[in-house]
Design an enzyme around this catalytic site. Structure first.
Site, PDB file in Angstrom:
ATOM      1  N   LYS A 245       8.822   3.185   0.801  1.00 55.71           N
ATOM      2  CA  LYS A 245       8.399   2.144  -0.152  1.00 55.71           C
ATOM      3  C   LYS A 245       7.088   1.492   0.265  1.00 55.71           C
ATOM      4  O   LYS A 245       6.244   1.202  -0.581  1.00 55.71           O
ATOM      5  CB  LYS A 245       9.490   1.078  -0.289  1.00 55.71           C
TER       6      LYS A 245
ATOM      7  N   LYS B 103       8.779  -3.431  -3.255  1.00 55.28           N
ATOM      8  CA  LYS B 103       9.596  -2.793  -4.293  1.00 55.28           C
ATOM      9  C   LYS B 103       9.234  -3.338  -5.674  1.00 55.28           C
ATOM     10  O   LYS B 103       9.224  -2.588  -6.659  1.00 55.28           O
ATOM     11  CB  LYS B 103      11.071  -3.005  -3.992  1.00 55.28           C
TER      12      LYS B 103
END
Length: 426
Positions: free
Chosen positions: A105, A205
């Site tokens: 991520k 995220k």
């Protein structure tokens, strides 16, 4: 049956889960893809380290060049973490004609654009479903299930570590320090939990979710980010008495063609669907103009849930190889990034203050609110220790600009201390 060669860059918790799932579900995967997936090579930092999976005679080396130059490997799974050297390795793999699946991520949030551009240029796939919300297939869902809908907002609990900590504080009256220690002992938090508890992991995220929902690529500096390390047990108890649960919520919403993205502790009304998301679980709420509110819930981390998302990407890449449809970006939706103004981003807020217990303090506070054109939904004195009174207020919806003004003016008050300021989600 024809074979597709898979290589692994990293064999930690998630990598081991990927191996296990490919081994255990080979027949099902082959029936879907028409190809047999075979692990050809694994590259790790320490090849002598004991592993939780049986690799048989699969070569395990320390040199990424072994993957780059292996003609029998078509798909490489990057689960080593870090931004560098992972970014350099992925570039080299794409240049060498490999397709790449990653769960990284941090890398996708910060360097995703250049890697995606390279993948498209080389007509190779770059997939990263596991980079957000672990086992929840939220990215593919947004890309494939909302193509004709206007997404208005994406929000949710996207960090399992902080949700576990807050769950212990909410349910067991644990202090932040005690809950963090328990999370570390159980393996839900790293020995250095900074990225989690400061909200940085959740922010990365939300950057990826914003790209999928609104087509805009943001940097960390574009987000308003606050972690949970300042959340006091007193705030947890006060929220409970008012009918709320404290959660770390990430929100990305569209306002007149612009986006406002933030991460921070939030008072969530107990009847809101996000209030019931406990422990290490994640949940993402997508609000569409046509579909309305839809929530996607599941484990936000863990070996097999995350590995399942990785294997889902491997299957998608394999199907693209079979059909000759490789080289398309995971998400093609793109708009020029535009940030909403502070005046346009609105929410209700919770304030906890400590005021010197002398006449006129609440009047002064009321004057600040009036001059800022803000109003109270609730205002109460919760306790007094003789010299100081503890005051809690919840506002009606105010803009981020108003919030900053109120916060600054309260901070300048003599004999006053702002203990907490959180968003409120009804």
């Amino acid at each position: 049956m024809r074979e597709i060669g898979v290589g692994l860059l990293g064999l930690g918790t998630v990598g081991s889960g990927v191996v296990r799932m490919l081994q255990d579900h080979q027949d099902k995967i082959s029936s879907i893809t028409g190809r047999r997936l075979v692990i050809r090579r694994v590259v790790v930092h320490n090849p002598d380290k004991p592993r939780s999976v049986d690799l048989g005679d699969i070569p395990v080396t320390t040199d990424v060049a072994d993957l780059i130059h292996d003609p029998t490997v078509q798909i490489v799974v990057e689960v080593m973490g870090t931004i560098e050297p992972a970014a350099t390795y992925i570039k080299q793999l794409l240049m060498a004609g490999k397709h790449v699946v990653t769960a990284n991520k941090d890398l996708i949030a910060q360097r995703g654009d250049e890697l995606i551009e390279l993948a498209v240029d080389k007509q190779r796939d770059l997939m990263y479903e596991a980079s957000v919300a672990g086992g929840i297939p939220i990215l593919r869902t947004i890309a494939n299930s909302f193509p004709a809908d206007q997404i208005l907002e994406v929000s949710g609990i996207v960090n399992g570590t902080t949700n576990f900590i807050l769950t212990q504080m909410n349910q067991k009256n644990m202090t932040y320090a005690a809950a963090l220690k328990q999370a570390q002992e159980l393996g839900f938090a790293e020995s250095d939990p900074t990225n989690d508890v400061k909200g940085i992991d959740a922010a990365y995220k939300m950057i990826i979710l914003t790209r999928f929902a609104f087509g805009m690529t943001l940097s960390l500096d574009d987000l308003r980010v606050e972690g949970i390390d300042s959340v006091r047990l007193e705030d947890i108890k006060q929220a409970q008495s008012l009918g709320y649960t404290v959660k770390l919520i990430g929100t990305s919403k569209e306002i007149d063609g612009k986006v406002s993205v933030e991460v921070g502790p939030t008072l969530v009304a107990n009847d809101h669907p996000l209030a019931g998301v406990q422990n290490e679980n994640n949940a993402v709420l997508v609000v569409g103009a046509a579909a309305g509110n839809t929530m996607f819930y599941g484990p936000g981390a863990g070996q097999l849930p995350t590995a399942n998302s990785v294997v889902s990407d491997i299957v998608s890449v394999t199907q693209n190889i079979v059909t000759g449809f490789t080289g398309n970006a995971f998400n093609n939706y793109a708009h020029e990034a535009a940030l909403a103004q502070d005046e346009d981003s609105k929410s209700a807020y919770y304030f906890a203050l400590k005021l010197r217990d002398i006449p006129g303090q609440l009047l002064t506070l009321t004057k600040i609110m009036t001059e800022t054109e803000a109003s109270f939904k609730q205002l109460m004195q919760t306790s007094s220790d003789g010299d100081y009174a503890h005051v809690v207020m919840i506002t009606h919806k105010i803009s981020l600009a108003q919030l900053k003004t109120i916060t600054a003016q309260v901070a300048d008050l003599p004999h006053a201390e702002l203990l907490a300021s959180f968003r409120v989600l009804e």
